[in-house]
Design an enzyme around this catalytic site. Sequence first.
Site, mmCIF file in Angstrom:
data_model
loop_
_atom_site.group_PDB
_atom_site.id
_atom_site.type_symbol
_atom_site.label_atom_id
_atom_site.label_comp_id
_atom_site.label_asym_id
_atom_site.label_seq_id
_atom_site.Cartn_x
_atom_site.Cartn_y
_atom_site.Cartn_z
ATOM 1 N N CYS A 100 0.860 -1.186 0.000
ATOM 2 C CA CYS A 100 0.000 0.000 0.000
ATOM 3 C C CYS A 100 0.894 1.233 0.000
ATOM 4 C CB CYS A 100 -0.891 -0.020 1.237
ATOM 5 S SG CYS A 100 -1.723 1.536 1.553
ATOM 6 N N CYS A 104 -3.237 7.569 -1.812
ATOM 7 C CA CYS A 104 -4.545 7.681 -2.486
ATOM 8 C C CYS A 104 -5.635 8.209 -1.571
ATOM 9 C CB CYS A 104 -4.994 6.330 -3.013
ATOM 10 S SG CYS A 104 -3.675 5.205 -3.407
ATOM 11 N N THR A 191 -4.075 4.656 7.362
ATOM 12 C CA THR A 191 -3.048 4.271 6.399
ATOM 13 C C THR A 191 -2.065 5.413 6.164
ATOM 14 O OG1 THR A 191 -4.535 2.761 5.286
ATOM 15 C CG2 THR A 191 -2.730 3.618 3.983
ATOM 16 N N GLU A 257 -0.276 1.362 9.209
ATOM 17 C CA GLU A 257 -1.515 1.944 9.720
ATOM 18 C C GLU A 257 -1.308 2.358 11.169
ATOM 19 O OE1 GLU A 257 -1.628 -0.994 7.964
ATOM 20 O OE2 GLU A 257 -2.342 0.020 6.165
ATOM 21 N N HIS A 292 -12.720 5.600 -3.021
ATOM 22 C CA HIS A 292 -11.720 4.659 -2.496
ATOM 23 C C HIS A 292 -12.029 3.219 -2.934
ATOM 24 C CE1 HIS A 292 -7.987 4.595 -0.451
ATOM 25 N NE2 HIS A 292 -8.342 3.626 0.377
ATOM 26 N N TYR A 296 -9.312 0.615 -5.232
ATOM 27 C CA TYR A 296 -8.898 -0.776 -5.036
ATOM 28 C C TYR A 296 -8.882 -1.575 -6.332
ATOM 29 C CZ TYR A 296 -8.815 -0.457 0.061
ATOM 30 O OH TYR A 296 -8.493 -0.146 1.359
ATOM 31 N N CYS A 299 -4.936 -0.402 -7.130
ATOM 32 C CA CYS A 299 -3.783 -0.762 -6.276
ATOM 33 C C CYS A 299 -3.704 -2.257 -6.021
ATOM 34 C CB CYS A 299 -3.815 0.023 -4.971
ATOM 35 S SG CYS A 299 -5.008 -0.549 -3.751
ATOM 36 N N GLU A 447 -6.985 -5.719 4.213
ATOM 37 C CA GLU A 447 -7.438 -4.426 3.714
ATOM 38 C C GLU A 447 -8.379 -4.601 2.527
ATOM 39 O OE1 GLU A 447 -4.728 -1.560 2.035
ATOM 40 O OE2 GLU A 447 -5.582 -0.046 3.352
HETATM 41 FE FE1 SF4 Z 1 -3.313 1.852 -0.041
HETATM 42 FE FE2 SF4 Z 1 -4.720 0.997 -2.123
HETATM 43 FE FE3 SF4 Z 1 -5.858 2.620 -0.317
HETATM 44 FE FE4 SF4 Z 1 -3.968 3.489 -2.040
HETATM 45 S S1 SF4 Z 1 -6.029 2.736 -2.552
HETATM 46 S S2 SF4 Z 1 -4.097 3.938 0.113
HETATM 47 S S3 SF4 Z 1 -2.618 1.725 -2.149
HETATM 48 S S4 SF4 Z 1 -5.104 0.539 0.008
HETATM 49 FE FE FE Z 2 -6.978 1.491 1.935
#
Ligand code: SF4
Ligand code: FE
Length: 482
Positions: A100, A104, A191, A257, A292, A296, A299, A447
């Site tokens: 991660c 983001c 995070t 985190e 968000h 996902y 990422c 996550e």
């Molecule tokens: Fe982390 Fe993915 Fe959230 Fe970006 S979108 S902060 S990489 S979990």
């Molecule tokens: Fe996240």
Amino acid sequence: MALMTGEQYVESIRKMNMQIYMFGEKIDSSVDNPILRPSLNSVKATYDLAQLPEYADLMTVKSSLTGEIINRFSHIHQSTEDLVKKVKMQRLLGQKTASCFQRCVGLDAANSVYSTTFEIDKTYGTKYYENFLNYLRYIQEMDLTVDGAMTDPKGDRSLAPSKQADKDLYLRVVERRADGVVVRGAKAHQTGICNSHEVIVMPTISMGPEDKDYAISFALPVDTEGILMIIGRQSCDTRKLEGSQIDVGNSEFGGVEALLVFDDVFVPNDRIFLNGETDFSGMLVERFAGYHRQSYGGCKVGVGDVLIGAAALIADYNGAQKASHVKDKLIEMTHLNETLYSCGIACSAEGNKTESGNYMVDLLLANVCKQNVTRFPYEIARLAEDLAGGLMVTAPSERDLRDPKIGKYVEKYLQGVKGVPVENRLKILRLIENLTLGAAAVGYRTESMHGAGSPQAQRIMISRQGNLSRKKELAKAIAKIK
Ligand code: SF4
Ligand code: FE
């Protein structure tokens, strides 16, 4: 300064005076701490890649506010193309860090606050949008990393914020002054907070009029007086203290985190974006969650690419690559991973312009995306474990491999196909372990389940957005029912 280099970013974090606690001790900064440094490196990658011409199109963009070239992580989406590029950027970073990369959350918070403040101001004549524009200009000009803080500890889930036995279980305003407010509470699972310069705080649920003090959104530097971070433990975290590059699986990158505590923190008026307008709390939550959940689809897919690659490599190293079931498992993993990506791209391509002018993802498709993310990485991880074999969890340490007396046995009995050093076989097994059971499993597995909202939260949105009545009409029309 429109773009910081990775090194400038690291030095800027070093200069901050954060209150970070880990294992009951105060940590001066994430920069020099062996457990935290890999997570800092992942954020640093968002700066490093932005410097490279081959990634300029994904990593950088012309700011809609200043006209300068900025990092895409502080951009306000101007089109569906911007939304698509965001997902592609996230896949790229997932591939490069296998973790991660944290940045983001601020991007998603910024875009949600941007459109929501515009609509609050329209309704109430407030100045939140202007506050936010000024703030964002500063973020873009300085190229800062911003965290987004939404999840309150929530205490008894059956009770509204103001009905909790301990009133601080949802972050709230405890004092109102002419020049701002004082807030108290906490945000969980934050995070990348110790690698961020700033944090945007948002409420975590829709609220009624009685929860006025809880409907608060603002931004502050993370080293503001009264803010402290308690770092979460990760599986195998102290392996990073042992100095073995092999045993940690991914020695350069990671995620982190923390529990973020606001112990009576002052927020000046010009940093407030919502203050008591409870009817807009739900909109802010829904938009942030939507963005968000889209994220996902980028990422996790990038990290999935690394895991699939690792599974294919270990099959090669074991001499199993030609077995039809092995090929089929790799196909299945790819199919699942690309399905997630398809959802990320689809909810972006189907995005819509908000009243403020920025672009919002298609909420139904973004929620479908995240719902799949709560499942597919688990299946991809299961198949990777299948292909890795039991040695993934029984292999000796690097110290045994290097030991003058017993190293020769490790070398002899852990051989795979000819020509592949045992060391390489161990490296790949440890990487799979890291992604499926180790420190990176926080980001890739759990996550995937709970980040951006647990599965049930998406199911509620899917039921709201699914438009069943229209589907019933379609069925009636075909069946000739009047
Ligand atoms: Fe982390 Fe993915 Fe959230 Fe970006 S979108 S902060 S990489 S979990
Ligand atoms: Fe996240």
